[in-house]
Design a protein around this motif. Structure first.
Motif, PDB file in Angstrom:
ATOM      1  N   ARG A 284       0.856  -1.171   0.000  1.00 27.85           N
ATOM      2  CA  ARG A 284       0.000   0.000   0.000  1.00 27.85           C
ATOM      3  C   ARG A 284       0.895   1.225   0.000  1.00 27.85           C
ATOM      4  O   ARG A 284       1.775   1.331   0.826  1.00 27.85           O
ATOM      5  CB  ARG A 284      -0.855   0.050   1.271  1.00 27.85           C
ATOM      6  CG  ARG A 284      -1.549  -1.210   1.629  1.00 27.85           C
ATOM      7  CD  ARG A 284      -0.728  -2.286   2.284  1.00 27.85           C
ATOM      8  NE  ARG A 284       0.321  -1.763   3.091  1.00 27.85           N
ATOM      9  CZ  ARG A 284       1.570  -2.132   2.945  1.00 27.85           C
ATOM     10  NH1 ARG A 284       1.923  -2.991   2.042  1.00 27.85           N
ATOM     11  NH2 ARG A 284       2.497  -1.648   3.719  1.00 27.85           N
TER      12      ARG A 284
ATOM     13  N   TYR B  45      -6.794   5.421 -13.506  1.00 26.50           N
ATOM     14  CA  TYR B  45      -7.794   5.032 -12.518  1.00 26.50           C
ATOM     15  C   TYR B  45      -9.160   5.311 -13.110  1.00 26.50           C
ATOM     16  O   TYR B  45      -9.476   6.448 -13.459  1.00 26.50           O
ATOM     17  CB  TYR B  45      -7.615   5.809 -11.212  1.00 26.50           C
ATOM     18  CG  TYR B  45      -8.621   5.422 -10.152  1.00 26.50           C
ATOM     19  CD1 TYR B  45      -8.433   4.277  -9.392  1.00 26.50           C
ATOM     20  CD2 TYR B  45      -9.762   6.192  -9.939  1.00 26.50           C
ATOM     21  CE1 TYR B  45      -9.367   3.903  -8.428  1.00 26.50           C
ATOM     22  CE2 TYR B  45     -10.692   5.831  -8.981  1.00 26.50           C
ATOM     23  CZ  TYR B  45     -10.492   4.685  -8.225  1.00 26.50           C
ATOM     24  OH  TYR B  45     -11.415   4.308  -7.285  1.00 26.50           O
TER      25      TYR B  45
ATOM     26  N   TYR C  41     -15.587   0.331  -4.007  1.00 28.43           N
ATOM     27  CA  TYR C  41     -14.481   1.262  -4.018  1.00 28.43           C
ATOM     28  C   TYR C  41     -13.593   1.026  -2.798  1.00 28.43           C
ATOM     29  O   TYR C  41     -14.058   0.639  -1.737  1.00 28.43           O
ATOM     30  CB  TYR C  41     -14.974   2.710  -4.007  1.00 28.43           C
ATOM     31  CG  TYR C  41     -15.639   3.131  -5.285  1.00 28.43           C
ATOM     32  CD1 TYR C  41     -14.920   3.733  -6.304  1.00 28.43           C
ATOM     33  CD2 TYR C  41     -17.001   2.916  -5.488  1.00 28.43           C
ATOM     34  CE1 TYR C  41     -15.527   4.119  -7.485  1.00 28.43           C
ATOM     35  CE2 TYR C  41     -17.623   3.297  -6.666  1.00 28.43           C
ATOM     36  CZ  TYR C  41     -16.884   3.897  -7.660  1.00 28.43           C
ATOM     37  OH  TYR C  41     -17.502   4.273  -8.831  1.00 28.43           O
ATOM     38  N   GLN C  42     -12.293   1.270  -2.965  1.00 30.24           N
ATOM     39  CA  GLN C  42     -11.363   1.242  -1.854  1.00 30.24           C
ATOM     40  C   GLN C  42     -10.964   2.671  -1.503  1.00 30.24           C
ATOM     41  O   GLN C  42     -10.836   3.529  -2.384  1.00 30.24           O
ATOM     42  CB  GLN C  42     -10.111   0.428  -2.198  1.00 30.24           C
ATOM     43  CG  GLN C  42     -10.376  -1.048  -2.387  1.00 30.24           C
ATOM     44  CD  GLN C  42      -9.085  -1.836  -2.533  1.00 30.24           C
ATOM     45  OE1 GLN C  42      -8.026  -1.399  -2.087  1.00 30.24           O
ATOM     46  NE2 GLN C  42      -9.177  -2.996  -3.153  1.00 30.24           N
TER      47      GLN C  42
ATOM     48  N   VAL D 273      -6.964   4.660  -3.342  1.00 31.50           N
ATOM     49  CA  VAL D 273      -7.080   4.425  -4.782  1.00 31.50           C
ATOM     50  C   VAL D 273      -5.804   3.842  -5.367  1.00 31.50           C
ATOM     51  O   VAL D 273      -5.831   3.236  -6.442  1.00 31.50           O
ATOM     52  CB  VAL D 273      -7.460   5.722  -5.525  1.00 31.50           C
ATOM     53  CG1 VAL D 273      -8.800   6.236  -5.062  1.00 31.50           C
ATOM     54  CG2 VAL D 273      -6.382   6.783  -5.381  1.00 31.50           C
TER      55      VAL D 273
ATOM     56  N   ASP E 252      -6.402   0.145  -5.482  1.00 34.54           N
ATOM     57  CA  ASP E 252      -7.693  -0.303  -5.998  1.00 34.54           C
ATOM     58  C   ASP E 252      -7.465  -0.896  -7.388  1.00 34.54           C
ATOM     59  O   ASP E 252      -7.848  -0.322  -8.407  1.00 34.54           O
ATOM     60  CB  ASP E 252      -8.661   0.880  -6.043  1.00 34.54           C
ATOM     61  CG  ASP E 252     -10.094   0.455  -6.298  1.00 34.54           C
ATOM     62  OD1 ASP E 252     -10.326  -0.750  -6.531  1.00 34.54           O
ATOM     63  OD2 ASP E 252     -10.986   1.318  -6.269  1.00 34.54           O
TER      64      ASP E 252
ATOM     65  N   ASP F  40      -8.744  -3.185  -9.137  1.00 31.31           N
ATOM     66  CA  ASP F  40      -9.856  -3.438 -10.040  1.00 31.31           C
ATOM     67  C   ASP F  40     -10.184  -2.233 -10.899  1.00 31.31           C
ATOM     68  O   ASP F  40     -10.933  -2.340 -11.871  1.00 31.31           O
ATOM     69  CB  ASP F  40     -11.098  -3.866  -9.251  1.00 31.31           C
ATOM     70  CG  ASP F  40     -11.055  -5.335  -8.883  1.00 31.31           C
ATOM     71  OD1 ASP F  40     -10.260  -6.077  -9.474  1.00 31.31           O
ATOM     72  OD2 ASP F  40     -11.818  -5.743  -7.978  1.00 31.31           O
ATOM     73  N   ARG F  41      -9.641  -1.070 -10.552  1.00 34.15           N
ATOM     74  CA  ARG F  41      -9.866   0.144 -11.342  1.00 34.15           C
ATOM     75  C   ARG F  41      -8.571   0.738 -11.898  1.00 34.15           C
ATOM     76  O   ARG F  41      -8.624   1.712 -12.633  1.00 34.15           O
ATOM     77  CB  ARG F  41     -10.583   1.203 -10.493  1.00 34.15           C
ATOM     78  CG  ARG F  41     -12.014   0.840 -10.184  1.00 34.15           C
ATOM     79  CD  ARG F  41     -12.708   1.933  -9.384  1.00 34.15           C
ATOM     80  NE  ARG F  41     -14.127   1.640  -9.265  1.00 34.15           N
ATOM     81  CZ  ARG F  41     -14.634   0.781  -8.385  1.00 34.15           C
ATOM     82  NH1 ARG F  41     -13.827   0.171  -7.528  1.00 34.15           N
ATOM     83  NH2 ARG F  41     -15.928   0.537  -8.342  1.00 34.15           N
TER      84      ARG F  41
ATOM     85  N   ASP G  71      -9.557  -8.631  -5.880  1.00 36.43           N
ATOM     86  CA  ASP G  71     -10.091  -8.261  -4.578  1.00 36.43           C
ATOM     87  C   ASP G  71     -11.301  -9.127  -4.221  1.00 36.43           C
ATOM     88  O   ASP G  71     -11.434  -9.591  -3.083  1.00 36.43           O
ATOM     89  CB  ASP G  71     -10.474  -6.781  -4.576  1.00 36.43           C
ATOM     90  CG  ASP G  71     -10.837  -6.276  -3.191  1.00 36.43           C
ATOM     91  OD1 ASP G  71     -10.043  -6.489  -2.257  1.00 36.43           O
ATOM     92  OD2 ASP G  71     -11.902  -5.663  -3.047  1.00 36.43           O
TER      93      ASP G  71
END
Length: 284
Positions: free
Chosen positions: A3, A175, A183-184, A187, A190, A192-193, A228
Motif C-alpha cells: 500500500r 484510474y 471502491y477502496q 485508490v 484499488d 480493479d480500477r 479483490d
C-alpha cells in the motif's frame, strides 16, 4: 502486495498540475526561507521518512513482528494481485523520483544534480516502506517489490535526464472510477480500477510531420481484475489479467494552447484511447 501513501501521491499529482511543467528556482518564502538547498533537501527527506514510518505504525502494523521476508511472485495469475502491484511499485517510485527532482530544481539544484538526488530519494522512500514491511506480521520484505522499485527509479532517472526520450515516452497510471465493484479508500491499491500504461507519443518523433498525427499516441498497457473479490470469495475464481495496445490522444499537446501542465504525462484519463485488448489469463 503493498500500500502506498495515497495522500502523498495524490498531492504529488496535484503539484504537477499546478507547477505548469517548470521548476521555479529561488528560495522564495515559507518554511524553508533562508535555508541552504542541502538543508532543505535533508529536511524534506527526513520529514517524508518520518511520515512514512508514522503511517506504517498506524496503518500497516509496523513493529508487530519480523524481520521476515516474503516471496510474492511476479506476474503469475495465482499471485495476490496478478502482477498489478509490481507495476504499482515501478510507477510509484518513478513518480516519487520526479517529484523529488522537481522540488530540488526549484531549490536551485542543477538539473543533473537534482535528478541524481531525486532518484536516491525516490528509491529511499520505497525502500523504507519495504524495510518497514519486514517488521510487519501482515506483510514482509519482498525482493520482487524491490526489483520493481529499482526499475521505477531507473526509469525516472532516464526520462528526466534525457529530454529526447521523455518527448517520446510517458509512464502513466489510469484510474477508472466508472467500473463496477466496491471502491477502496486507497485508490493507489484499488487494482480493479487501476491500469498501467506506457505511451509512445507521435509528437516526440520529428519525422512525423502531419500535424494531426502528432496528437496521437501508441499505448501499451496492463490490468488485473477481480483479485479483490477473489480474496473475499476464493470459491469463485474470476481473476483475469489483460494486456492492451491502443491509439490514444495526447492530452498534454491537445491542451497546450490553453494549459501548460505535465500532469497528463503521468496520469492516463479513461476513455481517451481506443484499445485492442487481449486476455492474458483467466476465465472467458
Amino acid at each position: 502486495m503493498k500500500r502506498y501513501l495515497c495522500p502523498v501521491l495524490c498531492a504529488g499529482l496535484l503539484s504537477l498540475a499546478s507547477s505548469g511543467g517548470s521548476a521555479q528556482t529561488g528560495d522564495g518564502a515559507g518554511l524553508f526561507a533562508g535555508w541552504q538547498k542541502e538543508d532543505k533537501a535533508l529536511a524534506l527527506n527526513l520529514g517524508i521518512g518520518a511520515a512514512v514510518l508514522g503511517w506504517g505504525f498506524a496503518n500497516w502494523d509496523y513493529g508487530t513482528g519480523g524481520p521476515r521476508f516474503q516471496d510474492e511472485g511476479w506476474f503469475g495469475r495465482e499471485t495476490d494481485e496478478g502482477g498489478a502491484d509490481k507495476l504499482g511499485h515501478l510507477y510509484t517510485t518513478y513518480l516519487f523520483t520526479h517529484l523529488f527532482a522537481g522540488q530540488y530544481e526549484r531549490w536551485d539544484f542543477e538539473k543533473d544534480e537534482a535528478i541524481r538526488w531525486g532518484t536516491l530519494s525516490g528509491l529511499g522512500v520505497s525502500t523504507l516502506i519495504e524495510v518497514g514491511d519486514a517488521f510487519s506480521d501482515r506483510y514482509g520484505f519482498s525482493y520482487q517489490d524491490m526489483v520493481f522499485n529499482t526499475l521505477g527509479a531507473a526509469a525516472g532517472y532516464l526520462l528526466w535526464s534525457y529530454p529526447e526520450l521523455s518527448r517520446k515516452i510517458d509512464l502513466r497510471v489510469e484510474y477508472n472510477p466508472f467500473l463496477d465493484g466496491d471502491y477502496q479508500f486507497d485508490v493507489t491499491t484499488d487494482y480493479d480500477r487501476l491500469g498501467y500504461v506506457m505511451a509512445i507519443k507521435a509528437d516526440g518523433f520529428d519525422f512525423i510531420e502531419n500535424e494531426y498525427l502528432k496528437y496521437l499516441e501508441l499505448h501499451v498497457g496492463f490490468r488485473a481484475r477481480n483479485y479483490d473479490d477473489y480474496s473475499d470469495r476464493p470459491d469463485i475464481d474470476l481473476r483475469k489479467q489483460f494486456a492492451y495496445v491502443g491509439i490514444g490522444l495526447n492530452l498534454s499537446k491537445l491542451l497546450e494552447p490553453h494549459l501548460d501542465v505535465p500532469v497528463f504525462n503521468y496520469l492516463q484519463v479513461p476513455y481517451t484511447y481506443v484499445p485492442a485488448t487481449v486476455r492474458v489469463s483467466g476465465p472467458p
